[in-house]
Design a protein around this motif. Sequence first.
Motif, PDB file in Angstrom:
ATOM      1  N   SER A  84       0.984  -1.116   0.083  1.00  0.00           N
ATOM      2  CA  SER A  84       0.151  -0.097   0.207  1.00  0.00           C
ATOM      3  C   SER A  84       0.901   1.373   0.029  1.00  0.00           C
ATOM      4  CB  SER A  84      -0.984   0.088   1.280  1.00  0.00           C
ATOM      5  OG  SER A  84      -1.538   1.333   1.659  1.00  0.00           O
ATOM      6  N   VAL A  85       0.604   2.434  -0.869  1.00  0.00           N
ATOM      7  CA  VAL A  85       1.074   3.373  -0.971  1.00  0.00           C
ATOM      8  C   VAL A  85       0.965   4.286   0.314  1.00  0.00           C
ATOM      9  CG1 VAL A  85       1.522   3.709  -3.125  1.00  0.00           C
ATOM     10  CG2 VAL A  85      -0.589   4.673  -2.269  1.00  0.00           C
ATOM     11  N   ASN A  86      -0.355   4.136   1.261  1.00  0.00           N
ATOM     12  CA  ASN A  86      -0.748   4.668   2.389  1.00  0.00           C
ATOM     13  C   ASN A  86      -0.088   4.074   3.465  1.00  0.00           C
ATOM     14  OD1 ASN A  86      -2.059   6.643   0.677  1.00  0.00           O
ATOM     15  ND2 ASN A  86      -3.950   5.207   0.689  1.00  0.00           N
ATOM     16  N   ASP A  87       0.091   2.789   3.683  1.00  0.00           N
ATOM     17  CA  ASP A  87       0.447   2.199   4.787  1.00  0.00           C
ATOM     18  C   ASP A  87       1.454   0.886   4.379  1.00  0.00           C
ATOM     19  OD1 ASP A  87       0.953   0.712   7.183  1.00  0.00           O
ATOM     20  OD2 ASP A  87      -1.295   1.021   7.758  1.00  0.00           O
ATOM     21  N   ARG A  88       2.816   1.142   4.394  1.00  0.00           N
ATOM     22  CA  ARG A  88       3.625   0.095   3.932  1.00  0.00           C
ATOM     23  C   ARG A  88       3.442  -1.218   4.785  1.00  0.00           C
ATOM     24  NH1 ARG A  88       5.809   0.580  -0.347  1.00  0.00           N
ATOM     25  NH2 ARG A  88       7.902  -0.319   0.209  1.00  0.00           N
ATOM     26  N   ARG A  89       2.643  -1.160   5.915  1.00  0.00           N
ATOM     27  CA  ARG A  89       2.385  -2.379   6.483  1.00  0.00           C
ATOM     28  C   ARG A  89       1.543  -3.461   5.891  1.00  0.00           C
ATOM     29  NH1 ARG A  89       0.701  -0.142  12.050  1.00  0.00           N
ATOM     30  NH2 ARG A  89      -0.426   1.418  10.491  1.00  0.00           N
ATOM     31  N   VAL A  90       0.535  -2.896   4.943  1.00  0.00           N
ATOM     32  CA  VAL A  90      -0.309  -3.556   4.444  1.00  0.00           C
ATOM     33  C   VAL A  90       0.024  -3.977   2.796  1.00  0.00           C
ATOM     34  CG1 VAL A  90      -2.808  -3.063   3.255  1.00  0.00           C
ATOM     35  CG2 VAL A  90      -2.139  -2.140   5.521  1.00  0.00           C
ATOM     36  N   THR A  91      -0.259  -5.036   2.599  1.00  0.00           N
ATOM     37  CA  THR A  91      -0.001  -5.724   1.215  1.00  0.00           C
ATOM     38  C   THR A  91      -1.203  -6.256   0.668  1.00  0.00           C
ATOM     39  OG1 THR A  91       2.081  -6.137   2.017  1.00  0.00           O
ATOM     40  CG2 THR A  91       1.423  -7.476   0.111  1.00  0.00           C
ATOM     41  N   PHE A  92      -1.408  -5.803  -0.494  1.00  0.00           N
ATOM     42  CA  PHE A  92      -2.556  -6.309  -1.362  1.00  0.00           C
ATOM     43  C   PHE A  92      -2.064  -7.211  -2.379  1.00  0.00           C
ATOM     44  CE2 PHE A  92      -3.628  -1.971  -0.095  1.00  0.00           C
ATOM     45  CZ  PHE A  92      -4.984  -1.757   0.093  1.00  0.00           C
ATOM     46  N   ILE A  93      -2.802  -8.204  -2.629  1.00  0.00           N
ATOM     47  CA  ILE A  93      -2.828  -9.426  -3.616  1.00  0.00           C
ATOM     48  C   ILE A  93      -3.619  -8.875  -4.854  1.00  0.00           C
ATOM     49  CG2 ILE A  93      -2.998 -11.723  -4.000  1.00  0.00           C
ATOM     50  CD1 ILE A  93      -3.053 -11.968  -1.039  1.00  0.00           C
ATOM     51  N   GLN A  94      -3.005  -8.816  -5.930  1.00  0.00           N
ATOM     52  CA  GLN A  94      -3.846  -8.530  -7.179  1.00  0.00           C
ATOM     53  C   GLN A  94      -3.547  -9.703  -8.142  1.00  0.00           C
ATOM     54  OE1 GLN A  94      -1.764  -4.776  -7.987  1.00  0.00           O
ATOM     55  NE2 GLN A  94      -3.246  -3.632  -6.657  1.00  0.00           N
ATOM     56  N   PRO A  95      -4.573  -9.828  -9.168  1.00  0.00           N
ATOM     57  CA  PRO A  95      -4.215 -10.577 -10.160  1.00  0.00           C
ATOM     58  C   PRO A  95      -3.334 -10.064 -11.194  1.00  0.00           C
ATOM     59  CG  PRO A  95      -6.492  -9.437 -10.350  1.00  0.00           C
ATOM     60  CD  PRO A  95      -5.689  -8.789  -9.149  1.00  0.00           C
ATOM     61  N   LYS A  96      -2.631 -11.108 -11.863  1.00  0.00           N
ATOM     62  CA  LYS A  96      -1.754 -10.822 -13.030  1.00  0.00           C
ATOM     63  C   LYS A  96      -2.723 -11.345 -14.207  1.00  0.00           C
ATOM     64  CE  LYS A  96       2.409 -10.204 -12.887  1.00  0.00           C
ATOM     65  NZ  LYS A  96       3.778 -10.241 -12.934  1.00  0.00           N
ATOM     66  N   ASP A  97      -2.570 -11.031 -15.358  1.00  0.00           N
ATOM     67  CA  ASP A  97      -3.087 -11.194 -16.549  1.00  0.00           C
ATOM     68  C   ASP A  97      -3.438 -12.800 -16.612  1.00  0.00           C
ATOM     69  OD1 ASP A  97      -3.465  -8.401 -17.207  1.00  0.00           O
ATOM     70  OD2 ASP A  97      -1.970  -8.638 -18.643  1.00  0.00           O
ATOM     71  N   LYS A  98      -2.384 -13.589 -16.500  1.00  0.00           N
ATOM     72  CA  LYS A  98      -2.324 -14.967 -16.534  1.00  0.00           C
ATOM     73  C   LYS A  98      -3.573 -15.435 -15.689  1.00  0.00           C
ATOM     74  CE  LYS A  98       0.441 -19.257 -16.092  1.00  0.00           C
ATOM     75  NZ  LYS A  98       1.724 -19.704 -15.918  1.00  0.00           N
ATOM     76  N   GLY A  99      -3.512 -14.909 -14.366  1.00  0.00           N
ATOM     77  CA  GLY A  99      -4.185 -15.485 -13.306  1.00  0.00           C
ATOM     78  C   GLY A  99      -5.878 -14.994 -13.550  1.00  0.00           C
ATOM     79  N   LYS A 100      -5.916 -13.896 -14.248  1.00  0.00           N
ATOM     80  CA  LYS A 100      -7.418 -13.424 -14.486  1.00  0.00           C
ATOM     81  C   LYS A 100      -7.985 -14.344 -15.568  1.00  0.00           C
ATOM     82  CE  LYS A 100      -7.478  -8.506 -13.563  1.00  0.00           C
ATOM     83  NZ  LYS A 100      -7.690  -7.154 -14.039  1.00  0.00           N
TER      84      LYS A 100
END
Length: 145
Positions: A84-100
Amino acid sequence: MDRNLVEECEQLTIETQELGMMIMRPFYERHKINYLKLSVLREVSQSNSITLNTLSQKLGKAAANLSVVISEMEKDNLVQRVRSVNDRRVTFIQPKDKGKKISDLSYEHIAKAFSDIFGEGEIFEELIDVLERYKEKLQTAVDSM
């Protein structure tokens, strides 16, 4: 309620789940994925960005166990972790094109299988209706516990 009816219901539930897994097995093998990874991909793709804790709650799995799965999926180029750009302690999981793509293909696989099995008739709609009523009864029982 008769014990035999309970046992029959339990057995039908188990057999139905096993048959569903058998229908998905070719998909899993073709895309080198399993049920848990596909569940992760679907949740991540649907939200487009989700924390590990939220994913853990949605899937009913321990965050520590999912973290291991996420690491494997990163290596397979299916998802990525983004701080996260707002809180470095927070991590987001995002899909990559292959996963989508795999997530989308899984829905197509299931839709084709259901179409082949049920056709375009109303039996599929009846099945959904029965399952919804079954789920509602179970939810009512759980809520009253």
